[in-house]
Design a protein around this motif. Structure first.
Motif, PDB file in Angstrom:
ATOM      1  N   LEU A 174       0.903  -0.900  -0.205  1.00 24.80           N
ATOM      2  CA  LEU A 174      -0.091  -0.159  -0.203  1.00 24.80           C
ATOM      3  C   LEU A 174       0.926   1.162  -0.174  1.00 24.80           C
ATOM      4  CD1 LEU A 174      -3.463  -1.000   3.109  1.00 24.80           C
ATOM      5  CD2 LEU A 174      -2.818  -0.751  -0.266  1.00 24.80           C
ATOM      6  N   ASP A 175       1.768   1.042   0.359  1.00 21.83           N
ATOM      7  CA  ASP A 175       3.381   2.856   0.288  1.00 21.83           C
ATOM      8  C   ASP A 175       4.052   2.450  -0.311  1.00 21.83           C
ATOM      9  OD1 ASP A 175       3.010   3.567   3.219  1.00 21.83           O
ATOM     10  OD2 ASP A 175       5.010   2.235   3.998  1.00 21.83           O
ATOM     11  N   LEU A 176       4.217   1.715  -0.808  1.00 25.23           N
ATOM     12  CA  LEU A 176       4.573   1.862  -2.611  1.00 25.23           C
ATOM     13  C   LEU A 176       3.541   2.529  -3.490  1.00 25.23           C
ATOM     14  CD1 LEU A 176       6.895  -1.365  -2.273  1.00 25.23           C
ATOM     15  CD2 LEU A 176       7.651   0.588  -2.929  1.00 25.23           C
ATOM     16  N   ILE A 177       2.542   1.772  -3.753  1.00 26.68           N
ATOM     17  CA  ILE A 177       1.383   2.686  -4.647  1.00 26.68           C
ATOM     18  C   ILE A 177       1.071   3.308  -3.986  1.00 26.68           C
ATOM     19  CG2 ILE A 177      -1.124   1.926  -5.181  1.00 26.68           C
ATOM     20  CD1 ILE A 177      -0.523  -1.033  -3.660  1.00 26.68           C
ATOM     21  N   GLY A 178       0.863   4.102  -3.147  1.00 25.13           N
ATOM     22  CA  GLY A 178       0.624   5.460  -2.657  1.00 25.13           C
ATOM     23  C   GLY A 178       2.369   6.345  -3.264  1.00 25.13           C
ATOM     24  N   LEU A 190       2.746  -9.211  -4.189  1.00 23.06           N
ATOM     25  CA  LEU A 190       1.819  -8.982  -3.078  1.00 23.06           C
ATOM     26  C   LEU A 190       1.590 -10.195  -2.682  1.00 23.06           C
ATOM     27  CD1 LEU A 190       1.544  -7.484   0.239  1.00 23.06           C
ATOM     28  CD2 LEU A 190      -0.597  -7.083  -1.250  1.00 23.06           C
ATOM     29  N   VAL A 191       0.771 -10.745  -4.012  1.00 20.83           N
ATOM     30  CA  VAL A 191      -0.542 -11.883  -3.709  1.00 20.83           C
ATOM     31  C   VAL A 191       0.349 -12.759  -4.051  1.00 20.83           C
ATOM     32  CG1 VAL A 191      -1.727 -13.462  -5.089  1.00 20.83           C
ATOM     33  CG2 VAL A 191      -2.516 -10.745  -5.357  1.00 20.83           C
ATOM     34  N   ILE A 192       1.539 -13.217  -4.678  1.00 20.68           N
ATOM     35  CA  ILE A 192       2.275 -13.820  -5.449  1.00 20.68           C
ATOM     36  C   ILE A 192       3.885 -14.287  -3.215  1.00 20.68           C
ATOM     37  CG2 ILE A 192       4.474 -14.408  -6.201  1.00 20.68           C
ATOM     38  CD1 ILE A 192       2.545 -14.679  -8.183  1.00 20.68           C
ATOM     39  N   ALA A 193       3.746 -12.586  -2.940  1.00 18.97           N
ATOM     40  CA  ALA A 193       4.312 -13.415  -1.698  1.00 18.97           C
ATOM     41  C   ALA A 193       3.386 -13.962  -0.058  1.00 18.97           C
ATOM     42  CB  ALA A 193       4.438 -12.467  -0.857  1.00 18.97           C
ATOM     43  N   TYR A 194       2.277 -13.355  -0.834  1.00 27.08           N
ATOM     44  CA  TYR A 194       1.648 -14.476   0.700  1.00 27.08           C
ATOM     45  C   TYR A 194       1.129 -15.739  -0.612  1.00 27.08           C
ATOM     46  CZ  TYR A 194      -0.735 -10.799   2.960  1.00 27.08           C
ATOM     47  OH  TYR A 194      -0.138 -10.019   3.924  1.00 27.08           O
ATOM     48  N   ALA A 195       1.094 -16.324  -1.593  1.00 27.77           N
ATOM     49  CA  ALA A 195       0.903 -16.940  -1.837  1.00 27.77           C
ATOM     50  C   ALA A 195       2.182 -18.081  -1.793  1.00 27.77           C
ATOM     51  CB  ALA A 195       0.608 -17.518  -3.513  1.00 27.77           C
ATOM     52  N   ILE A 196       3.170 -17.652  -1.610  1.00 29.18           N
ATOM     53  CA  ILE A 196       5.007 -18.512  -0.872  1.00 29.18           C
ATOM     54  C   ILE A 196       4.908 -18.574   0.112  1.00 29.18           C
ATOM     55  CG2 ILE A 196       7.376 -17.977  -0.988  1.00 29.18           C
ATOM     56  CD1 ILE A 196       7.165 -16.169  -3.364  1.00 29.18           C
ATOM     57  N   ILE A 197       4.197 -17.877   1.152  1.00 24.51           N
ATOM     58  CA  ILE A 197       3.810 -18.102   2.476  1.00 24.51           C
ATOM     59  C   ILE A 197       2.920 -20.045   2.643  1.00 24.51           C
ATOM     60  CG2 ILE A 197       3.696 -17.926   4.894  1.00 24.51           C
ATOM     61  CD1 ILE A 197       4.524 -14.791   4.059  1.00 24.51           C
ATOM     62  N   LEU A 198       1.522 -19.548   1.912  1.00 25.15           N
ATOM     63  CA  LEU A 198       0.698 -20.145   2.303  1.00 25.15           C
ATOM     64  C   LEU A 198       0.133 -21.014   1.302  1.00 25.15           C
ATOM     65  CD1 LEU A 198      -1.684 -16.915   2.380  1.00 25.15           C
ATOM     66  CD2 LEU A 198      -1.383 -18.590   4.237  1.00 25.15           C
ATOM     67  N   ILE A 199       0.340 -21.496   0.106  1.00 22.78           N
ATOM     68  CA  ILE A 199       0.354 -22.692  -0.154  1.00 22.78           C
ATOM     69  C   ILE A 199       1.182 -23.505   0.413  1.00 22.78           C
ATOM     70  CG2 ILE A 199       0.716 -23.854  -3.000  1.00 22.78           C
ATOM     71  CD1 ILE A 199      -0.092 -21.255  -3.928  1.00 22.78           C
ATOM     72  N   PRO A 200       2.950 -23.747   0.249  1.00 19.70           N
ATOM     73  CA  PRO A 200       3.412 -24.776   0.718  1.00 19.70           C
ATOM     74  C   PRO A 200       2.514 -25.046   2.324  1.00 19.70           C
ATOM     75  CG  PRO A 200       4.936 -23.147  -0.044  1.00 19.70           C
ATOM     76  CD  PRO A 200       3.207 -22.367  -0.096  1.00 19.70           C
ATOM     77  N   LEU A 201       2.901 -24.112   2.786  1.00 20.02           N
ATOM     78  CA  LEU A 201       2.203 -24.129   4.777  1.00 20.02           C
ATOM     79  C   LEU A 201       1.009 -24.910   4.377  1.00 20.02           C
ATOM     80  CD1 LEU A 201       2.809 -23.539   7.800  1.00 20.02           C
ATOM     81  CD2 LEU A 201       1.053 -21.320   7.283  1.00 20.02           C
ATOM     82  N   SER A 202       0.017 -24.833   3.490  1.00 15.34           N
ATOM     83  CA  SER A 202      -1.356 -25.498   3.018  1.00 15.34           C
ATOM     84  C   SER A 202      -1.273 -26.471   2.859  1.00 15.34           C
ATOM     85  CB  SER A 202      -1.853 -24.965   2.222  1.00 15.34           C
ATOM     86  OG  SER A 202      -3.178 -25.395   2.125  1.00 15.34           O
ATOM     87  N   LEU A 203      -0.237 -27.396   1.562  1.00 10.72           N
ATOM     88  CA  LEU A 203       0.211 -28.696   1.830  1.00 10.72           C
ATOM     89  C   LEU A 203       0.836 -29.448   2.599  1.00 10.72           C
ATOM     90  CD1 LEU A 203       1.691 -27.983  -2.036  1.00 10.72           C
ATOM     91  CD2 LEU A 203      -0.470 -28.471  -1.191  1.00 10.72           C
ATOM     92  N   LEU A 204       1.666 -28.872   3.278  1.00  8.63           N
ATOM     93  CA  LEU A 204       2.465 -29.495   5.373  1.00  8.63           C
ATOM     94  C   LEU A 204       1.472 -29.833   5.518  1.00  8.63           C
ATOM     95  CD1 LEU A 204       4.771 -29.958   5.746  1.00  8.63           C
ATOM     96  CD2 LEU A 204       4.671 -27.600   7.751  1.00  8.63           C
TER      97      LEU A 204
END
Lengths: 219, 246
Positions: A174-178, A190-204
């Motif tokens: 949001l800062d960068l966009i501003g 941003l979406v990619i960053a969350y996906a990098i955290i959440l998808i592997p975790l979800s599989l685990l």
């Protein structure tokens, strides 16, 4: 989409990524501890504490984290209790998560079948022995799916920290966009960053659910 | 001289307004086998569960091995170590191996040494013909095998009285025999005192020293041994026996 802009923003996103990770980690561990304590108080039907836990769980599960953070960050200082944004964020996450985790553990303990408990009783086990050897081991394995869902949920909830200016992932974007008005690029990262955290975790976590499923095997 | 092990005096139980057991009286001597017969859903299992405190009762009392047990005032945790129970749904602990299932209560409740408890458990496993399954998990066993393990688990506590609650009701027909044979052996070789709720009429006829016939929470007939099957007194019992295909 301008890849150069994305590339230039990566160091800042990396910082936000780290911030999101450690806040989530602390929040989740804290939430598990609070949740487990609460559900134990309920399981052993500790007078007074049991009712307090119910009130707490209902209160935190039925109010938005956003409002909880606003209260901690803006309202508490008025009453003389001033905390840093990060402290507020962690407290908010721990107690929000604690309420959900408590429900998760309690759901697992409740899921242990009455006939299992009866057969433990019929062997002369005390209440503590029933809890220790039958209800807890089976209950934990039953609660894993809901605890896993809570973990994913809590990580996503950290995005709300942006409203109290904690420099985590969403706030970074949001800062960068501003500053540069490049919403496509920054939201994409941003979406990619969350996906990098959440998808592997979800599989685990899915793998873990399968591993501990003996509690639901019937017998 | 027969030694009295259990006496049930004027036991009544209700759920709220609904009375489910009416003034139950009977007694059982050491080494005797009693079968409780009757239509489904009339309180046989409830009565059985009252005898080890899994259900409470409002009036009456039990006398077990000379000790009087009043409703709700009993130290059931102590008593249950002497009263084994086996359930329809076996209920082995799914997170433990067969050996752990059998040794858990002897070790934790009776504080026996692990070594001794395991040695005995292996002996019991041999006896129920499942010696090779000590390290298996319940999910790897068939229903009949699970039920025999459940019996072994109860026996490991050295109970003076065993309660069997429709233990063959959820088994395949061919599994039923192995379980019934085991129970018969307990009666004949060990002279174990047992109360058995069952719908297996042939089995009941062979094994029973006493028959309790219940309907709607009341004992309609209480007869010694085979008399119930050859000479039922009430019309209700005659109808019941006629309806059972055996």
């Amino acid at each position: 989409m301008d890849w150069q802009i994305i590339q230039q923003s990566l160091p800042q996103f990396a910082k936000g990524f780290q911030e999101t990770l450690w806040l989530s980690f602390v929040g989740i561990v804290g939430a598990m501890v609070v949740g487990l304590c609460c559900s134990l108080l309920q399981y052993f039907k500790v007078p007074v504490a049991k009712q307090l836990v119910s009130v707490y769980v209902e209160l935190f599960r039925n109010t938005p984290l956003l409002i909880q953070l606003f209260s901690l960050y803006y309202a508490f200082p008025v009453m003389g209790l001033k905390m840093s944004a990060v402290t507020c964020g962690i407290i908010g996450l721990v107690f929000l998560g604690g309420a959900y985790m408590a429900e998760g553990f309690t759901g697992g303990f409740d899921g242990v079948s009455q006939t299992q408990i009866d057969s433990g009783k019929a062997l002369g086990m005390s209440n503590w022995q029933l809890a220790r050897y039958i209800v807890f081991p089976q209950g934990f394995s039953l609660s894993v799916p809901s605890l896993a869902a809570n973990i994913i949920f809590l990580i996503k909830e950290t995005s709300i920290f942006s409203v109290i200016a904690i420099p985590e992932l969403t706030n970074t974007a949001l800062d960068l966009i501003g500053l540069y008005y490049r919403s496509n690029e920054y939201l994409f990262v941003l979406v990619i960053a969350y996906a990098i955290i959440l998808i592997p975790l979800s599989l685990l976590l899915t793998w873990l659910e399968k591993r501990v499923r003996y509690g639901t095997f019937g017998n | 001289m027969a030694e009295r092990i259990l006496e049930v005096k004027n036991l009544s139980k209700s759920y709220g307004d609904q009375q489910v057991l009416h003034d139950i009286n009977f007694s059982l001597n050491k080494g005797e086998v009693m079968t409780m017969l009757g239509p489904s859903g009339i309180g046989k299992s409830t009565l059985l569960r009252c005898l080890n405190g899994l259900e409470d009762f409002q009036t009456g009392e039990l006398v077990f091995e000379g000790q009087t047990i009043k409703p709700s005032a009993a130290n059931w945790q102590q008593l249950r170590q002497k009263i084994g129970m086996v359930f329809q749904s076996y209920d082995l602990f799914p997170n433990m191996t067969v050996l752990q299932n059998i040794t858990l209560a002897p070790i934790k409740v009776q504080k026996r040494s692990k070594q001794e408890a395991e040695a005995e458990a292996r002996k019991l496993l041999k006896r129920v013909q499942l010696a090779d399954y000590a390290d298996a998990y319940p999910r790897e066993l068939s229903g009949g095998q699970k039920q025999r393990i459940a019996i072994a688990r109860a026996l490991a506590m050295h109970p003076d009285l065993m309660l069997f609650d429709e233990v063959t009701a959820s088994l395949d027909p061919e599994m039923v025999r192995s379980v019934l044979d085991l129970i018969k052996e307990l009666s004949e070789q060990d002279h174990m005192t047992m109360i058995i709720v069952t719908h297996e009429m042939n089995f009941a006829r062979q094994i029973a020293d006493q028959v309790l016939f219940l309907d709607e929470g009341t004992i309609l007939e209480q007869t010694a041994g085979k008399d119930f099957f050859t000479n039922p007194q009430t019309q209700r019992a005659k109808d019941f026996l006629a309806s059972m295909d055996f």
